[in-house]
Write a protein that holds these residues in place. Sequence first.
Motif, PDB file in Angstrom:
ATOM      1  N   ILE A  81       0.750  -1.036   0.202  1.00 41.65           N
ATOM      2  CA  ILE A  81       0.263  -0.302   0.135  1.00 41.65           C
ATOM      3  C   ILE A  81       1.087   1.535  -0.264  1.00 41.65           C
ATOM      4  O   ILE A  81       0.985   2.176  -0.829  1.00 41.65           O
ATOM      5  N   VAL A  82       1.960   1.727   0.884  1.00 41.04           N
ATOM      6  CA  VAL A  82       2.637   2.520   1.039  1.00 41.04           C
ATOM      7  C   VAL A  82       3.590   2.614  -0.455  1.00 41.04           C
ATOM      8  O   VAL A  82       3.790   3.904  -0.677  1.00 41.04           O
ATOM      9  N   VAL A  83       4.213   1.736  -0.968  1.00 40.96           N
ATOM     10  CA  VAL A  83       4.807   2.403  -1.640  1.00 40.96           C
ATOM     11  C   VAL A  83       4.057   2.261  -3.334  1.00 40.96           C
ATOM     12  O   VAL A  83       4.663   3.207  -3.978  1.00 40.96           O
ATOM     13  N   VAL A  84       2.889   1.753  -3.410  1.00 39.65           N
ATOM     14  CA  VAL A  84       2.323   2.224  -4.954  1.00 39.65           C
ATOM     15  C   VAL A  84       1.646   3.449  -4.311  1.00 39.65           C
ATOM     16  O   VAL A  84       2.117   4.123  -5.228  1.00 39.65           O
ATOM     17  N   SER A  85       1.621   4.071  -2.977  1.00 39.46           N
ATOM     18  CA  SER A  85       0.459   5.131  -2.370  1.00 39.46           C
ATOM     19  C   SER A  85       1.682   6.383  -2.896  1.00 39.46           C
ATOM     20  O   SER A  85       1.678   7.536  -3.696  1.00 39.46           O
ATOM     21  N   LEU A  86       2.832   6.369  -2.302  1.00 36.99           N
ATOM     22  CA  LEU A  86       4.232   7.072  -2.180  1.00 36.99           C
ATOM     23  C   LEU A  86       4.904   7.839  -3.709  1.00 36.99           C
ATOM     24  O   LEU A  86       5.047   8.256  -4.428  1.00 36.99           O
ATOM     25  N   GLY A  87       4.978   6.386  -4.258  1.00 34.84           N
ATOM     26  CA  GLY A  87       5.257   6.269  -5.952  1.00 34.84           C
ATOM     27  C   GLY A  87       4.537   7.074  -6.705  1.00 34.84           C
ATOM     28  O   GLY A  87       5.007   7.351  -7.473  1.00 34.84           O
ATOM     29  N   ALA A  88       3.012   6.400  -6.359  1.00 34.92           N
ATOM     30  CA  ALA A  88       2.665   7.039  -7.939  1.00 34.92           C
ATOM     31  C   ALA A  88       2.672   9.284  -7.095  1.00 34.92           C
ATOM     32  O   ALA A  88       2.039   9.595  -7.890  1.00 34.92           O
ATOM     33  N   ILE A  89       2.773   9.788  -6.219  1.00 31.56           N
ATOM     34  CA  ILE A  89       2.600  10.790  -5.721  1.00 31.56           C
ATOM     35  C   ILE A  89       3.912  11.699  -5.784  1.00 31.56           C
ATOM     36  O   ILE A  89       4.191  12.474  -6.618  1.00 31.56           O
ATOM     37  N   THR A  90       4.843  11.120  -5.716  1.00 34.47           N
ATOM     38  CA  THR A  90       6.317  11.245  -6.214  1.00 34.47           C
ATOM     39  C   THR A  90       6.453  11.647  -8.447  1.00 34.47           C
ATOM     40  O   THR A  90       6.636  12.393  -7.952  1.00 34.47           O
ATOM     41  N   VAL A  91       5.574  10.086  -8.781  1.00 35.43           N
ATOM     42  CA  VAL A  91       5.757  10.616  -9.917  1.00 35.43           C
ATOM     43  C   VAL A  91       4.885  11.583 -10.451  1.00 35.43           C
ATOM     44  O   VAL A  91       5.209  12.649 -11.252  1.00 35.43           O
ATOM     45  N   LEU A  92       3.699  12.249  -9.898  1.00 35.22           N
ATOM     46  CA  LEU A  92       3.262  12.985  -9.755  1.00 35.22           C
ATOM     47  C   LEU A  92       4.081  14.606 -10.330  1.00 35.22           C
ATOM     48  O   LEU A  92       3.830  15.219 -10.274  1.00 35.22           O
ATOM     49  N   GLU A 119       7.118  21.204  -2.408  1.00 36.14           N
ATOM     50  CA  GLU A 119       6.852  19.716  -0.893  1.00 36.14           C
ATOM     51  C   GLU A 119       5.863  20.410  -0.525  1.00 36.14           C
ATOM     52  O   GLU A 119       5.061  19.522  -0.018  1.00 36.14           O
ATOM     53  N   SER A 120       4.472  21.733  -0.535  1.00 31.89           N
ATOM     54  CA  SER A 120       3.721  21.234   0.279  1.00 31.89           C
ATOM     55  C   SER A 120       2.412  20.726  -0.075  1.00 31.89           C
ATOM     56  O   SER A 120       2.076  19.936   0.111  1.00 31.89           O
ATOM     57  N   THR A 121       2.589  19.940  -2.171  1.00 34.75           N
ATOM     58  CA  THR A 121       1.946  19.600  -2.519  1.00 34.75           C
ATOM     59  C   THR A 121       1.777  18.233  -2.466  1.00 34.75           C
ATOM     60  O   THR A 121       1.410  17.431  -1.788  1.00 34.75           O
ATOM     61  N   THR A 122       3.616  18.130  -1.781  1.00 32.96           N
ATOM     62  CA  THR A 122       4.005  16.466  -1.632  1.00 32.96           C
ATOM     63  C   THR A 122       3.362  16.000   0.202  1.00 32.96           C
ATOM     64  O   THR A 122       3.028  14.797   0.169  1.00 32.96           O
ATOM     65  N   ARG A 123       3.778  16.947   0.548  1.00 27.38           N
ATOM     66  CA  ARG A 123       3.103  16.791   2.366  1.00 27.38           C
ATOM     67  C   ARG A 123       1.497  16.504   2.057  1.00 27.38           C
ATOM     68  O   ARG A 123       0.858  15.844   2.791  1.00 27.38           O
ATOM     69  N   TYR A 135      -0.259  13.600   3.654  1.00 22.99           N
ATOM     70  CA  TYR A 135      -1.716  12.890   3.990  1.00 22.99           C
ATOM     71  C   TYR A 135      -2.982  11.626   3.661  1.00 22.99           C
ATOM     72  O   TYR A 135      -3.376  11.000   4.096  1.00 22.99           O
ATOM     73  N   LEU A 136      -2.525  12.369   1.793  1.00 19.53           N
ATOM     74  CA  LEU A 136      -3.742  11.504   1.263  1.00 19.53           C
ATOM     75  C   LEU A 136      -3.045   9.808   1.426  1.00 19.53           C
ATOM     76  O   LEU A 136      -3.995   9.070   2.163  1.00 19.53           O
ATOM     77  N   THR A 137      -1.748  10.201   1.686  1.00 19.03           N
ATOM     78  CA  THR A 137      -1.194   8.254   1.752  1.00 19.03           C
ATOM     79  C   THR A 137      -1.276   8.159   3.419  1.00 19.03           C
ATOM     80  O   THR A 137      -2.108   7.068   2.966  1.00 19.03           O
ATOM     81  N   LEU A 138      -1.276   8.752   4.067  1.00 18.58           N
ATOM     82  CA  LEU A 138      -1.976   8.490   5.787  1.00 18.58           C
ATOM     83  C   LEU A 138      -3.094   7.805   5.930  1.00 18.58           C
ATOM     84  O   LEU A 138      -3.812   6.678   6.398  1.00 18.58           O
ATOM     85  N   SER A 139      -3.993   8.942   5.039  1.00 22.10           N
ATOM     86  CA  SER A 139      -5.355   8.226   5.359  1.00 22.10           C
ATOM     87  C   SER A 139      -5.457   6.826   4.922  1.00 22.10           C
ATOM     88  O   SER A 139      -6.638   5.642   5.762  1.00 22.10           O
ATOM     89  N   VAL A 140      -4.699   6.517   4.237  1.00 15.85           N
ATOM     90  CA  VAL A 140      -4.859   5.221   3.270  1.00 15.85           C
ATOM     91  C   VAL A 140      -4.172   4.504   3.702  1.00 15.85           C
ATOM     92  O   VAL A 140      -4.714   3.190   3.887  1.00 15.85           O
TER      93      VAL A 140
END
Length: 642
Positions: A26-37, A299-303, A307-312
């Motif tokens: 879950i963490v790898v998929v969520s954070l990976g998608a965020i980083t790419v975007l 970085e603000s967008t990343t944060r 938060y969205l990732t933490l919800s997931v």
Amino acid sequence: MKNSRTKKRRALFPIGMKLVLIISFIVVVSLGAITVLVSYFTRENDRLKAESNNFTVNTRSAGIAQSFFNQTQSNVYLLMDMVSTIGTNGALSKQSSAYFFERYPEIGAIVEFTRRQRSIDEAATDDERTMNFLNTRFMQKHELTENKIESFLKSESDTIEKAFQGVESAVNATTYFDTTTMGLFFAATEGTDRKAIVVITSAESLSDTFGTSGTNNSYIVNADGDIIVHPDFEKVRLGTNVSDSPIVKQMRENPDSGRQIFFTDTDGIEYFGAYQKLQFADVGVITTVKASIIYESVESTTRRNIYLTLSVFFLAIIFIATYSKLISTRIKRLTRASSEIERGNFNVRIKNTSNDEITVLTNSFMKMGRGLAERKNLEDTFGKFVNRELAKKALSGGLKLGGEEKNVTVFFSDIRSFTAISEKLTPDEVVGFLNVYMTKMVECVQKTGGTVDKFIGDALMGVWGAPLTSGSVARDAFNCVRAALMMRAALMEFNKDRGGDKKPIIKIGCGINTGPVIAGQIGSEQKMEYTVIGDAVNLASRTEALNKPFGTDILITENTYKLIKDYVLVEEMPGVMVKGKSEPIKMFAVINIPKATGTPGAGAAGPSSLDEVRSMLGIPKPDLSCVDPNKHEEKYKIGGDK
């Protein structure tokens, strides 16, 4: 064989592996998608905007700086020509210079040096100062004097010589005058004479202009890499040199007049940078902005995405919690046991109800607790006989025979008339009162970082600086004196309820000396003792014995006094001859640590004279003229040749 198989048994289905796989996916998929975007849609766009804006700010700053230098140079040339025409000594010349400084108040001084040429084939004569104009208002405002200007000109004699050769220069004058100023050096000619002109001018207008660029930071550097104009006054005042900065190196190495780059500075911070070379004195205007500021929005967008990732992640935890409910009780039990061990209760017992990794961990945990309990008991018991730090080293196998030379402070204390006191008490009473007395004295030693070396009957020997030290010989010596003063106070408190044969008033003498010793483990492989030996120890013992004839309770030698003389109140006593010395060793009676020293442990309301100490402790004042401190030298000597 059965025991062997039991020891090697492992859990067939590791629970931790299942949990790790679920959470990691879950963490790898969520954070990976965020980083790419974030990287794809935002970072590149912010970089392009930052470079364009930084280059625009740099171009504007360079234009302002170039105009400043050109205008200053042309105005000075105009004044020089005017004064040369009307003469330098007339009233009209003074009026012209006054009008000039009124119109250009940022210029503080103009000095012209002339190198006259007699003929084409003859060498130039010595330089002479032909014009010297000082802006009185400028000098008063910035608290400048002619002496400061003269000192500046002398320090820049090489730069003046370059000006005679036609080399323009700009130097940081703020370091000389402690106000935002710079010195401009350029040449002028008049017939066959060569002239060097020095202009001392304020750079505040440039600093203020450069300071209005928001997140961008513009500054001017000269040919040597010195910052001569910067919004941060401290960088200019301290004469900061940035010749090692990557952007300055590129500006000096590349022939182009300006460019923009992305670089990492010597402090490891990434910057967007741009520079423009000016057409005066080989100076350049540099504008930078931290990459972290530009990417702050990223970085603000990343944060927010995190938060969205933490919800997931939280939703995933709900599913995982359902699965882990079967083992949570056992984990909590193990956690409670860990808290018990943390509080010092090592004898914990945990009941096992299954056979998996937690069971293996629980068994190992209980074995660890039993081992810690055994070690703690041994350390506590052993620590009562030796120093606790030495006990820890002994348990870890860190003690070996041998010694090393150290500078330490050695302390001896002894109970006055102990033989007479002990004759009136039973053996149990002697041991009882000694235990109470020694407990109070040892606390004073330990609170000040000292080590109790040994007990010699009613005497106590302590050491500061071995095996532990406070960091310096002087600090160790001061801590030893603090301990002695604490003993004085503790003994006065101890004596409050005492009096008579069964509870006699206790008086002690303390001797302190600082010097080189051999410190280490002395003995054999079967029995060893950590101690210190040497002449410094003998002198400390002898110093203690001199308290009785001197009528004192704390004596320190000259060796100790020199280290802490600024922090203690003492009274000098007669000196003592020591073998190997042609002059007697001075002795000092410690009175107090004055509160005014601001030193930790200072005696705020203590005595201020030796007579007060004697009165406070009930010590009669001796006739020192009748005391011979060298009479019984062998009596006080410990070890060594007599």
